[in-house]
Design a protein around this motif. Sequence first.
Motif, PDB file in Angstrom:
ATOM      1  N   PHE A 118       0.832  -1.205   0.000  1.00 20.02           N
ATOM      2  CA  PHE A 118       0.000   0.000   0.000  1.00 20.02           C
ATOM      3  C   PHE A 118       0.868   1.258   0.000  1.00 20.02           C
ATOM      4  CE2 PHE A 118      -3.651  -2.664   1.000  1.00 20.02           C
ATOM      5  CZ  PHE A 118      -4.690  -1.984   0.382  1.00 20.02           C
ATOM      6  N   THR A 119       1.979   1.210   0.719  1.00 17.70           N
ATOM      7  CA  THR A 119       2.874   2.379   0.760  1.00 17.70           C
ATOM      8  C   THR A 119       3.480   2.656  -0.615  1.00 17.70           C
ATOM      9  OG1 THR A 119       3.405   1.894   3.068  1.00 17.70           O
ATOM     10  CG2 THR A 119       4.911   3.352   1.863  1.00 17.70           C
ATOM     11  N   LEU A 120       3.932   1.575  -1.303  1.00 15.04           N
ATOM     12  CA  LEU A 120       4.500   1.753  -2.638  1.00 15.04           C
ATOM     13  C   LEU A 120       3.471   2.287  -3.625  1.00 15.04           C
ATOM     14  CD1 LEU A 120       6.719  -1.451  -2.961  1.00 15.04           C
ATOM     15  CD2 LEU A 120       7.480   0.895  -2.597  1.00 15.04           C
ATOM     16  N   ALA A 121       2.264   1.753  -3.534  1.00 21.48           N
ATOM     17  CA  ALA A 121       1.211   2.227  -4.438  1.00 21.48           C
ATOM     18  C   ALA A 121       0.916   3.699  -4.200  1.00 21.48           C
ATOM     19  CB  ALA A 121      -0.042   1.378  -4.256  1.00 21.48           C
ATOM     20  N   ALA A 122       0.836   4.066  -2.931  1.00 16.46           N
ATOM     21  CA  ALA A 122       0.563   5.468  -2.616  1.00 16.46           C
ATOM     22  C   ALA A 122       1.712   6.368  -3.070  1.00 16.46           C
ATOM     23  CB  ALA A 122       0.327   5.621  -1.109  1.00 16.46           C
ATOM     24  N   SER A 123       2.952   5.878  -2.887  1.00 16.35           N
ATOM     25  CA  SER A 123       4.112   6.667  -3.304  1.00 16.35           C
ATOM     26  C   SER A 123       4.151   6.838  -4.825  1.00 16.35           C
ATOM     27  CB  SER A 123       5.407   5.996  -2.835  1.00 16.35           C
ATOM     28  OG  SER A 123       5.438   5.910  -1.424  1.00 16.35           O
ATOM     29  N   GLY A 124       3.785   5.755  -5.551  1.00 15.56           N
ATOM     30  CA  GLY A 124       3.739   5.857  -7.008  1.00 15.56           C
ATOM     31  C   GLY A 124       2.725   6.880  -7.462  1.00 15.56           C
ATOM     32  N   GLY A 125       1.557   6.844  -6.855  1.00 19.21           N
ATOM     33  CA  GLY A 125       0.554   7.849  -7.215  1.00 19.21           C
ATOM     34  C   GLY A 125       1.033   9.252  -6.907  1.00 19.21           C
ATOM     35  N   ALA A 126       1.699   9.389  -5.739  1.00 20.07           N
ATOM     36  CA  ALA A 126       2.210  10.718  -5.385  1.00 20.07           C
ATOM     37  C   ALA A 126       3.284  11.167  -6.378  1.00 20.07           C
ATOM     38  CB  ALA A 126       2.779  10.676  -3.965  1.00 20.07           C
ATOM     39  N   TYR A 127       4.141  10.214  -6.847  1.00 20.89           N
ATOM     40  CA  TYR A 127       5.192  10.568  -7.812  1.00 20.89           C
ATOM     41  C   TYR A 127       4.589  11.074  -9.124  1.00 20.89           C
ATOM     42  CZ  TYR A 127       8.805  10.008 -11.317  1.00 20.89           C
ATOM     43  OH  TYR A 127       9.668  10.224 -12.361  1.00 20.89           O
ATOM     44  N   LEU A 128       3.534  10.378  -9.556  1.00 19.69           N
ATOM     45  CA  LEU A 128       2.894  10.815 -10.797  1.00 19.69           C
ATOM     46  C   LEU A 128       2.322  12.215 -10.661  1.00 19.69           C
ATOM     47  CD1 LEU A 128       1.096   7.516 -11.881  1.00 19.69           C
ATOM     48  CD2 LEU A 128       3.176   8.505 -12.835  1.00 19.69           C
ATOM     49  N   VAL A 129       1.739  12.480  -9.527  1.00 19.39           N
ATOM     50  CA  VAL A 129       1.175  13.814  -9.296  1.00 19.39           C
ATOM     51  C   VAL A 129       2.277  14.870  -9.295  1.00 19.39           C
ATOM     52  CG1 VAL A 129      -0.025  15.267  -7.623  1.00 19.39           C
ATOM     53  CG2 VAL A 129      -0.839  12.944  -8.064  1.00 19.39           C
ATOM     54  N   ILE A 130       3.380  14.553  -8.583  1.00 20.34           N
ATOM     55  CA  ILE A 130       4.483  15.516  -8.500  1.00 20.34           C
ATOM     56  C   ILE A 130       5.139  15.708  -9.873  1.00 20.34           C
ATOM     57  CG2 ILE A 130       6.751  15.929  -7.492  1.00 20.34           C
ATOM     58  CD1 ILE A 130       5.787  14.478  -4.983  1.00 20.34           C
ATOM     59  N   ALA A 131       5.350  14.596 -10.650  1.00 25.37           N
ATOM     60  CA  ALA A 131       5.972  14.695 -11.973  1.00 25.37           C
ATOM     61  C   ALA A 131       5.126  15.531 -12.915  1.00 25.37           C
ATOM     62  CB  ALA A 131       6.197  13.298 -12.556  1.00 25.37           C
ATOM     63  N   ALA A 132       3.803  15.281 -12.870  1.00 24.13           N
ATOM     64  CA  ALA A 132       2.919  16.077 -13.725  1.00 24.13           C
ATOM     65  C   ALA A 132       2.959  17.544 -13.321  1.00 24.13           C
ATOM     66  CB  ALA A 132       1.492  15.528 -13.652  1.00 24.13           C
ATOM     67  N   SER A 133       2.989  17.792 -12.036  1.00 22.80           N
ATOM     68  CA  SER A 133       3.042  19.176 -11.562  1.00 22.80           C
ATOM     69  C   SER A 133       4.369  19.825 -11.935  1.00 22.80           C
ATOM     70  CB  SER A 133       2.849  19.215 -10.040  1.00 22.80           C
ATOM     71  OG  SER A 133       1.605  18.648  -9.685  1.00 22.80           O
ATOM     72  N   TYR A 134       5.488  19.051 -11.864  1.00 21.14           N
ATOM     73  CA  TYR A 134       6.806  19.597 -12.212  1.00 21.14           C
ATOM     74  C   TYR A 134       6.856  19.967 -13.698  1.00 21.14           C
ATOM     75  CZ  TYR A 134      11.855  19.990 -12.688  1.00 21.14           C
ATOM     76  OH  TYR A 134      13.108  20.454 -12.948  1.00 21.14           O
ATOM     77  N   ALA A 135       6.344  19.047 -14.528  1.00 20.64           N
ATOM     78  CA  ALA A 135       6.347  19.333 -15.961  1.00 20.64           C
ATOM     79  C   ALA A 135       5.477  20.537 -16.292  1.00 20.64           C
ATOM     80  CB  ALA A 135       5.858  18.103 -16.735  1.00 20.64           C
ATOM     81  N   ARG A 136       4.395  20.712 -15.508  1.00 18.07           N
ATOM     82  CA  ARG A 136       3.431  21.778 -15.802  1.00 18.07           C
ATOM     83  C   ARG A 136       3.899  23.129 -15.269  1.00 18.07           C
ATOM     84  NH1 ARG A 136      -2.016  21.421 -17.170  1.00 18.07           N
ATOM     85  NH2 ARG A 136      -3.310  23.217 -16.609  1.00 18.07           N
ATOM     86  N   TYR A 137       4.508  23.124 -14.082  1.00 21.69           N
ATOM     87  CA  TYR A 137       4.797  24.399 -13.430  1.00 21.69           C
ATOM     88  C   TYR A 137       6.286  24.725 -13.305  1.00 21.69           C
ATOM     89  CZ  TYR A 137      -0.119  24.212 -12.208  1.00 21.69           C
ATOM     90  OH  TYR A 137      -1.480  24.149 -12.271  1.00 21.69           O
ATOM     91  N   VAL A 138       7.192  23.768 -13.605  1.00 22.16           N
ATOM     92  CA  VAL A 138       8.624  24.043 -13.525  1.00 22.16           C
ATOM     93  C   VAL A 138       9.298  23.899 -14.893  1.00 22.16           C
ATOM     94  CG1 VAL A 138      10.815  23.344 -12.491  1.00 22.16           C
ATOM     95  CG2 VAL A 138       8.735  23.348 -11.110  1.00 22.16           C
ATOM     96  N   ASN A 139       9.166  22.718 -15.515  1.00 24.96           N
ATOM     97  CA  ASN A 139       9.852  22.488 -16.779  1.00 24.96           C
ATOM     98  C   ASN A 139       9.317  23.379 -17.895  1.00 24.96           C
ATOM     99  OD1 ASN A 139      11.939  21.105 -18.034  1.00 24.96           O
ATOM    100  ND2 ASN A 139      10.556  19.646 -18.981  1.00 24.96           N
ATOM    101  N   ALA A 140       7.991  23.544 -17.936  1.00 28.11           N
ATOM    102  CA  ALA A 140       7.398  24.400 -18.967  1.00 28.11           C
ATOM    103  C   ALA A 140       7.895  25.841 -18.860  1.00 28.11           C
ATOM    104  CB  ALA A 140       5.875  24.329 -18.897  1.00 28.11           C
ATOM    105  N   PRO A 141       7.938  26.449 -17.656  1.00 28.77           N
ATOM    106  CA  PRO A 141       8.509  27.800 -17.566  1.00 28.77           C
ATOM    107  C   PRO A 141       9.985  27.858 -17.949  1.00 28.77           C
ATOM    108  CG  PRO A 141       7.176  27.335 -15.637  1.00 28.77           C
ATOM    109  CD  PRO A 141       7.298  26.057 -16.385  1.00 28.77           C
ATOM    110  N   LEU A 142      10.761  26.813 -17.627  1.00 24.29           N
ATOM    111  CA  LEU A 142      12.171  26.809 -18.000  1.00 24.29           C
ATOM    112  C   LEU A 142      12.343  26.773 -19.519  1.00 24.29           C
ATOM    113  CD1 LEU A 142      13.685  24.377 -15.342  1.00 24.29           C
ATOM    114  CD2 LEU A 142      13.984  26.854 -15.485  1.00 24.29           C
ATOM    115  N   ARG A 143      11.541  25.929 -20.194  1.00 23.37           N
ATOM    116  CA  ARG A 143      11.601  25.904 -21.659  1.00 23.37           C
ATOM    117  C   ARG A 143      11.181  27.246 -22.235  1.00 23.37           C
ATOM    118  NH1 ARG A 143       9.324  20.650 -21.247  1.00 23.37           N
ATOM    119  NH2 ARG A 143       7.280  21.489 -21.824  1.00 23.37           N
TER     120      ARG A 143
END
Length: 731
Positions: A53-78
Amino acid sequence: MQARRKLYLAAACAGLFVLVVVVATAAVVWATGADASGGGWSTEGRIFVLVMFTLAASGGAYLVIAASYARYVNAPLRMAEDLAAMTAHSGLRLAEPATPELRALGQAANQLLAARDALEHDVAERVREARASLEEERSRLAALMADLSQSVVVCNLDGRVLLYNQRAKQELSAGSDGSHGELLGLGRSIYTVFDRALLEHALERLQSASRDESGAERKKLLGSAQFVTATRAGRLMRAHMSPVLGRDGQPGAQVAGLSITGFVLVLDDVTSTNERHARRDALIQSLIEGGRGPLGSLRAASEMLSDFSDMQPQQRDRFLGVIRDEARALSDQFEKAAAAFSNDLRERWLLEEILGAELVEVAARRIAERGNGGQRKLAVKPENIDEGLWLRVDSFGLLQALSYLALRLQDEYEVREVRLSLKRSGHLAQLDLYWMGTFLNNESAMVWLQDPMNIGGENSPLSVVDVIERCNGEIWFQRERVSHRAFFRTMLPAAEAPSDRPQTIVSAAEGERPEFYDFDIFRWSAGSHELDDRPLAELSYTVFDTETTGLEPSAGDEIIQIGATRIVNRRLLRHEYFDQLVDPKRPLSQQSVKVHGITRELLSGQPVITTVLPTFHAFCADTVLVGHNAAFDMRFLQMKERQTGLRFDHPVLDTLLLSAVLQPNQNTHRLEAIAERLGVSVFGRHTALGDAMVTGEVFLKMLPLLADMGITTLRQAREASERTYHARLRY
């Protein structure tokens, strides 16, 4: 800041979510566990479920953070990288971002870019107007230089070429084997063409002359240096070196407050003159050596006849026979010498190569203009003109002769129409001036040909025969009674068509003028810098690309095309290029043919790589190599070092690596993608020269962006490139 806060909030929510899931899962697992007697979950089972359950929750959290990073950090850098490129080059706009916050920022940035472009356009218009007179003067200079019959090269004190004309390009770029190589070019060293010691000695003479005198007399006596040297093709050139004086404070000999900042070389090809003089000297020597014997015999025989007046008739006849035979032999010897030297005597008169059709056109117009001044009109019709026939003649004298004959026909025989024809007859050119009906007797024709010419009241000391003989030709009068036609027929030597006529000089606005000059090179001084510490803007570059049989140089693939151009003083010199197909002596893969379109038939008869590389190596001399994914091309060149004895040890810059330095957050660094981001038009893709041209344009766009990052020298650019991930690629 708002985007960053949203990213932090998303990361915090994801972490809280993981924590809640882990605590809730642990509570449920332990609450539903069995007692000490067994029958429920074991401790290991509870831990396993909790971990899953911990791994599953961490995976979901990673996807959320990665999507947020691409949307709010990587996109502004590009967006920041794209905006940095757009601030250096006008006409580019940001693509519309996906997020509302960045969309508003992108719109504001595009508005600022549009305002900046409008201001730049206004400034550019004002600059263009201010430079109009300067460009006109430059065009005049380029036109004058192109039309000079002498080779002219201007260099700075380091021997860097900053101006040359078309004649110099033709005469100085020929190799010893007759091949043509780009040895002469802007920013290149004149010492690749001529011996360094010879030029430095002549320059030292100029500088020492300036130190030996003073004031106005020093400038007056500075003069020039003259010497004779040879080109790589074995042509003898008489060189006239003059100093270029300036007040830019550069080191050099001082002349009345001015410094020698460079030198001008005016070159004359004296090969034929030298050969003619050698033939003359050999002829004179042969006459001297060959005449001693006959003259001695004549002298001895004449002395015997003079001293012994009572000599027997039979003996007298023998001595008279000796005099007669020796005189005949001496006369024959002089006749042969005169015949052998007659062509050299004629060559002393300046002849020019001219297209025969142009000569006939000018002759027809001039005859018509002079013949239509009175009441009787004279029509001139060119007929049967060989458009590709070239002549080597004294064009002015020949035009005078044709006009003189036509006007005498009009004045004395009232001929109303004459016709001109020009055709090839074996190795000669046959030029006819003919008319119909009225016949001229042979005696009058001979007088016309041998009398001094008089045209419109202007007397000439030359006759028609004199002019034609000066052109190494022959003229006679002839009649055809059957066709009722009479004509003056002139036979002239035909010339070879020039292989490379001077290019037409057009205005700078049209963008087609050859880049034969760059006076900014006066300020260069290679002696004051090491190459690695030289500013990027001061270096000369060879931008190159290759096409190959495949992608595996170590597996036997070969180069089939090399294309290159040069960058000097931040300008791409499109007229100084290298483009050569190469016979690989091995089959081509179908995959490679689909990419570059070069077939086996196109490569048949082309030179092999061992013939091409020496010429390309000379083209690259004293420059920095620039390529896109240059490691691939350099591997092919380096694998031929042992076979050719050439080392391509030039400094190398790679636009792929420089793109990774400038825009590390971009998804791709393909040449087309970089060109699109920098606003460079892509043409001739997957041809070696076309790719080299695009790479050169991309590199020039990168230079100001590198400067903005503090990368201004060759050393800094190479070190920054080596730190990128793509620098680890090996072939």
